[in-house]
Design an enzyme around this catalytic site. Structure first.
Site, PDB file in Angstrom:
ATOM      1  N   PRO A 212       0.799  -1.234   0.000  1.00  0.00           N
ATOM      2  CG  PRO A 212      -0.163  -1.145   2.113  1.00  0.00           C
ATOM      3  CD  PRO A 212       0.511  -2.078   1.168  1.00  0.00           C
TER       4      PRO A 212
ATOM      5  CB  SER B  44      -1.860  11.614   3.819  1.00  0.00           C
ATOM      6  OG  SER B  44      -1.766  10.215   3.919  1.00  0.00           O
TER       7      SER B  44
ATOM      8  CG  HIS C  66     -39.617  48.570   3.242  1.00  0.00           C
ATOM      9  ND1 HIS C  66     -38.577  48.656   4.145  1.00  0.00           N
ATOM     10  CD2 HIS C  66     -39.321  49.440   2.234  1.00  0.00           C
ATOM     11  CE1 HIS C  66     -37.690  49.547   3.711  1.00  0.00           C
ATOM     12  NE2 HIS C  66     -38.116  50.025   2.548  1.00  0.00           N
TER      13      HIS C  66
ATOM     14  CB  SER D 193     -52.432  20.086   8.617  1.00  0.00           C
ATOM     15  OG  SER D 193     -52.788  20.013   9.984  1.00  0.00           O
TER      16      SER D 193
ATOM     17  CE  LYS E  54     -52.104  25.195   7.416  1.00  0.00           C
ATOM     18  NZ  LYS E  54     -50.743  25.191   6.868  1.00  0.00           N
TER      19      LYS E  54
ATOM     20  CD  GLU F 140     -42.956  24.796   4.429  1.00  0.00           C
ATOM     21  OE1 GLU F 140     -43.865  25.570   4.781  1.00  0.00           O
ATOM     22  OE2 GLU F 140     -42.993  23.560   4.640  1.00  0.00           O
TER      23      GLU F 140
END
Length: 466
Positions: free
Chosen positions: A132, A142, A190, A320, A326, A333
């Site tokens: 290795p 590394s 606003h 809901s 609903k 979201e």
């Protein structure tokens, strides 16, 4: 009488490394250094993602090819390593990469994980020992491999996922806008009624935000394509061929199609992660833009009776567990939450980026994890926003028209004719009496209704004077 046979297959095997003997699961592809890391690092269940393991495989494959080209590695062994590394890149051995993200700051454990897995696979193919360190990690450290993999993995994820999905969302917005070029609505500043705009202008504004993000990300992508490979331990290139880094970058170009090249200063890219920090900043900016767009969609969809109700987003699921009927704006979201995560990731990357102590950054794995998660989250979020929200929303034209006709701020168009003070008086009276501004203006000015209709035409007010 038959007796149950005891399973004599050993569950563990013993292997030696420079620190002594280690017990490893018998069927594990990794070796002792990986096992030590698995034993030592138990802070979380987080692992470096598929995109990073892919980059590790590609880098190891490119390194073996470079060492073969430079006459440093036997061609037969190099090909076996390349084949094994290719399997790693393709995800055939992901279960063998089990080291916690929160490990040694250089990512040495993840580098050795790759070296050991590839060595074992190559050894099995050749029926001889592929080491290795001596073979798979030849000419590497590394300290240059992991920064290189951060850049390679992020570059590929941005080029292959993020930028295409960003372009897709921009196109979706532009196409939706084209269909509503003549749809006039009340503008808002606003959160209050302001001068009118077209829906196309609003959507084009979002698309322009995204285009600016794409340009900034594209610019920073060039920095990410400069690699640390060849710098080895501290940037001096000790124990590697002078042409090794350049050859690896060229091999990576062939493997990925990306314009990878070596850095012009190894000391900089090994001791710091400024390019990753900069890209994270651009991803944060994109997240801010997407959150703004998502929240605008939520406001425009609000209602259906008591809110703005300018648009109706696609109905995807009940909203809901207690209120029947609903429906909520679930995709915007979800996108907003993904954006919040990306903004948090940027804070982590910022802290990690300043942890370059002298010649090495020591928070490389957490930079890799957070940067790649941000890219993935934003890529998926943009696709969802385009396909599950923007492309399918319906415009409530009656609601837009009703809001426009009663918007007292339209009186702004009369400023040059009647002055600010009289305009303010007309707007306040129209609001107090809940009457169209044109009716009040007709009573409080000398202009005919025909002239006022021309001056207060909402469609004309959406076109700025040139």
């Amino acid at each position: 009488m038959n007796k149950d046979k005891t399973n004599t297959t050993p569950q563990y095997r013993s292997e030696q490394d420079s620190m002594g003997e280690v017990q490893i699961p018998a069927d594990a592809l990794y070796g002792p250094q990986t096992q030590r890391a698995i034993n030592n690092f138990t802070l979380s269940d987080l692992r470096l993602p598929r995109s990073f393991i892919r980059a590790l495989g590609l880098v190891k494959k490119a390194c073996a090819a470079a060492n073969s080209e430079l006459g440093l590695l036997d061609e037969t062994m190099a090909k076996a390593i390349q084949q094994a590394a290719s399997e790693v890149a393709k995800g055939k051995h992901d279960s063998a990469f089990a080291v916690d993200v929160f490990q040694t700051g250089s990512g040495t454990s993840s580098n050795m994980n790759a070296n050991e897995v590839i060595a074992k696979l190559a050894s099995a193919k050749l029926k001889l020992a592929v080491h290795p360190n001596n073979h798979v990690n030849m000419g590497q450290s590394s300290n240059d491999v992991i920064p290189t993999c951060i850049h390679v993995s992020a570059s590929l994820a941005i080029a292959e996922q993020l930028l295409p999905n960003l372009a897709h969302l921009m196109l979706t917005l532009e196409q939706k806008g084209q269909r509503h070029a003549d749809t006039v609505k009340t503008g808002r500043t606003h959160l209050m009624d302001a001068m009118p705009i077209t829906l196309k202008q609003e959507l084009d504004g979002w698309a322009a935000q995204l285009q600016h993000n794409a340009a900034r990300i594209g610019h920073n992508l060039h920095d990410l394509q400069h690699l640390a490979i060849g710098g080895t331990a501290v940037g001096s290139g000790i124990n590697t061929h002078p042409q090794f880094g350049k050859e690896v970058a060229e091999q990576l170009q062939l493997l990925s199609g990306q314009a990878f090249t070596i850095s012009d200063d190894y000391f900089a890219v090994i001791s710091s992660q400024d390019s990753a920090v900069a890209m994270s900043g651009e991803l944060k900016t994109l997240a801010v833009s997407l959150m703004k767009i998502s929240n605008d969609l939520r406001w425009m969809n609000s209602g259906p009776l008591s809110g703005l109700a300018e648009i109706t987003l696609p109905e995807l699921q009940p909203g809901s567990s207690i209120m029947p009927g609903k429906i909520n704006p679930v995709i915007p979201e979800a996108v907003a939450m993904a954006c919040a995560q990306v903004i948090g990731n940027d804070s982590t990357i910022t802290v990690a980026g300043q942890s370059g102590n002298f010649q090495l950054n020591v928070m490389l794995p957490v930079i890799a994890y957070n940067l790649l998660q941000s890219i993935e989250l934003l890529s998926n979020a943009m696709r969802a926003l385009a396909d599950q929200a923007v492309s399918g929303f319906n415009v409530n034209h009656e609601k837009l028209s009703a809001n426009l006709s009663s918007n007292p701020i339209l009186v702004t168009a009369l400023n040059e004719k009647i002055g600010y003070d009289l305009g303010a008086a007309i707007a306040k009276r129209a609001y107090q009496e809940q009457r169209p501004v044109i009716d009040v203006a007709e009573e409080m000015t000398d202009y005919s209704r025909e002239v006022l209709s021309q001056l207060l035409d909402p469609k004309k007010l959406t076109c700025a004077k040139k």
